[in-house]
Write a protein that holds these residues in place. Structure first.
Motif, PDB file in Angstrom:
ATOM      1  N   ASP A  35      40.937  74.005   2.302  1.00 37.46           N
ATOM      2  CA  ASP A  35      40.907  75.154   1.376  1.00 37.46           C
ATOM      3  C   ASP A  35      42.278  75.833   1.396  1.00 37.46           C
ATOM      4  O   ASP A  35      42.431  76.973   1.824  1.00 37.46           O
ATOM      5  N   HIS A  86      44.105  77.215  -0.693  1.00 38.01           N
ATOM      6  CA  HIS A  86      44.325  78.417  -1.511  1.00 38.01           C
ATOM      7  C   HIS A  86      43.351  79.544  -1.188  1.00 38.01           C
ATOM      8  O   HIS A  86      43.320  80.558  -1.873  1.00 38.01           O
ATOM      9  N   ALA A 111      40.079  79.526  -1.505  1.00 40.29           N
ATOM     10  CA  ALA A 111      39.080  79.629  -2.569  1.00 40.29           C
ATOM     11  C   ALA A 111      37.683  79.962  -2.056  1.00 40.29           C
ATOM     12  O   ALA A 111      36.831  80.414  -2.835  1.00 40.29           O
TER      13      ALA A 111
END
Ligand SMILES: NC(=O)C1=CN([C@@H]2O[C@H](COP(=O)(O)OP(=O)(O)OC[C@H]3O[C@@H](n4cnc5c(N)ncnc54)[C@H](OP(=O)(O)O)[C@@H]3O)[C@@H](O)[C@H]2O)C=CC1
Ligand SMILES: O=C(O)C1=N[C@H](C(=O)O)C[C@H](O)C1
Length: 250
Positions: free
Chosen positions: A173, A175, A177
């Protein structure tokens, strides 16, 4: 019985200005102080308030509440940003003022208080739970105080029921998210023009879902809760977190 003398701190803000109007309009209260950011907080002492209502910004609330507690003033706090460390510091301070009460209420709207209670009731029965909070673009902090409080209550209810960690295969993950994980409950914050204050609490198990949603469209939604808190706080001492403890919904 004499009127409760109330002082509002943050009186020119969206919440504070509305609270000033609500207190002035309600029976049983007299507004004796309305302080803005340029007014020294010491003015609250001259106004001889029974109850202070603190509606400022996360960066100012801790020092304001410390001053009020040190002067033995019961305080209803709507400002967000109260981390576990800040709450611990406040509990220590209150130990020296055993007659004084503080209510930190992440949300004064009855709909939000009930949604959190319903979420707590639902939590033991579902494998997955996540929170989506949506706010206006002027909001300074994320996630919302309400979402943090909701996540903590869901996590506690799951732990009390002996539930395992939620199923989640995510192993990449980059970013962020998946949002913030608060006590293992994922929280996603949206800031969107045209929105006010909204929360969706999503539960899921194999083949079914339950979604709880609470919406506040105007600051007027928070005023009955503030008035209830101001009316009730004189009967309390120490620290309560969440209006539910004043409404028998804890
Ligand atoms: N518990 C609940 O139900 C709700 C809580 N909130 C929370 O309440 C807080 C306030 O929200 P909102 O009214 O929308 O925000 P605003 O930005 O509209 O108002 C904050 C006010 O606080 C003032 N202020 C800042 N520092 C001080 C200080 N040291 N002493 C006195 N006043 C100060 C600001 O003055 P200036 O502009 O001059 O800096 C401003 O007028 C936020 O944390 C928000 O999340 C909001 C809605 C509901
Ligand atoms: O800033 C807001 O507007 C709100 N703040 C509180 C929070 O952070 O939970 C309560 C409500 O969501 C409105």
């Amino acid at each position: 019985m004499s009127d409760i003398r109330v002082g509002v701190i943050g009186a020119q803000g969206r919440m504070g200005s509305h609270a000033v109007e609500a207190i002035e309009a309600a029976d049983g209260f007299v507004l004796t102080a309305a302080l803005g950011s340029s007014d020294p907080i010491e003015q609250i002492l001259d106004a001889k308030v029974d109850v202070a209502v603190e509606l400022t910004v996360p960066g100012a609330t801790e020092a304001n509440v410390a001053f009020l507690v040190d002067h033995g003033i019961d305080t209803v706090v709507g400002t967000t940003g109260w981390t576990a460390e800040r709450l611990d510091g406040l509990r220590t301070r209150l130990a020296d003022q055993p007659q004084t009460a503080v209510l930190i209420a992440p949300n004064f709207s009855i709909g939000a208080v009930l949604a959190m209670r319903f979420a707590e009731l639902a939590a033991p029965y579902f494998d997955s739970a996540e929170i989506l909070e949506i706010h206006h673009t002027r909001k300074l902090d994320a996630p919302s105080g309400t979402a943090v409080h909701t996540a903590q209550r869901i996590a506690r209810a799951r732990a009390d029921a002996g539930l395992p960690d939620m199923p989640d295969a995510t192993d990449s993950d980059p970013h962020g998210a998946r949002g913030a994980a608060i006590d293992g409950v994922h929280v996603h914050a949206v800031r969107q023009q045209g929105m006010n204050a909204h929360e969706e609490i999503m539960f899921g198990s194999d083949g079914e879902a339950l979604t709880l949603r609470t919406d506040t469209f105007s600051t007027s939604a928070f005023m009955p809760g503030i008035l209830t808190a101001v009316r009730t706080i004189g009967e309390r001492s120490g620290l309560d977190v969440g209006l539910e403890s004043y409404l028998d919904l804890a």
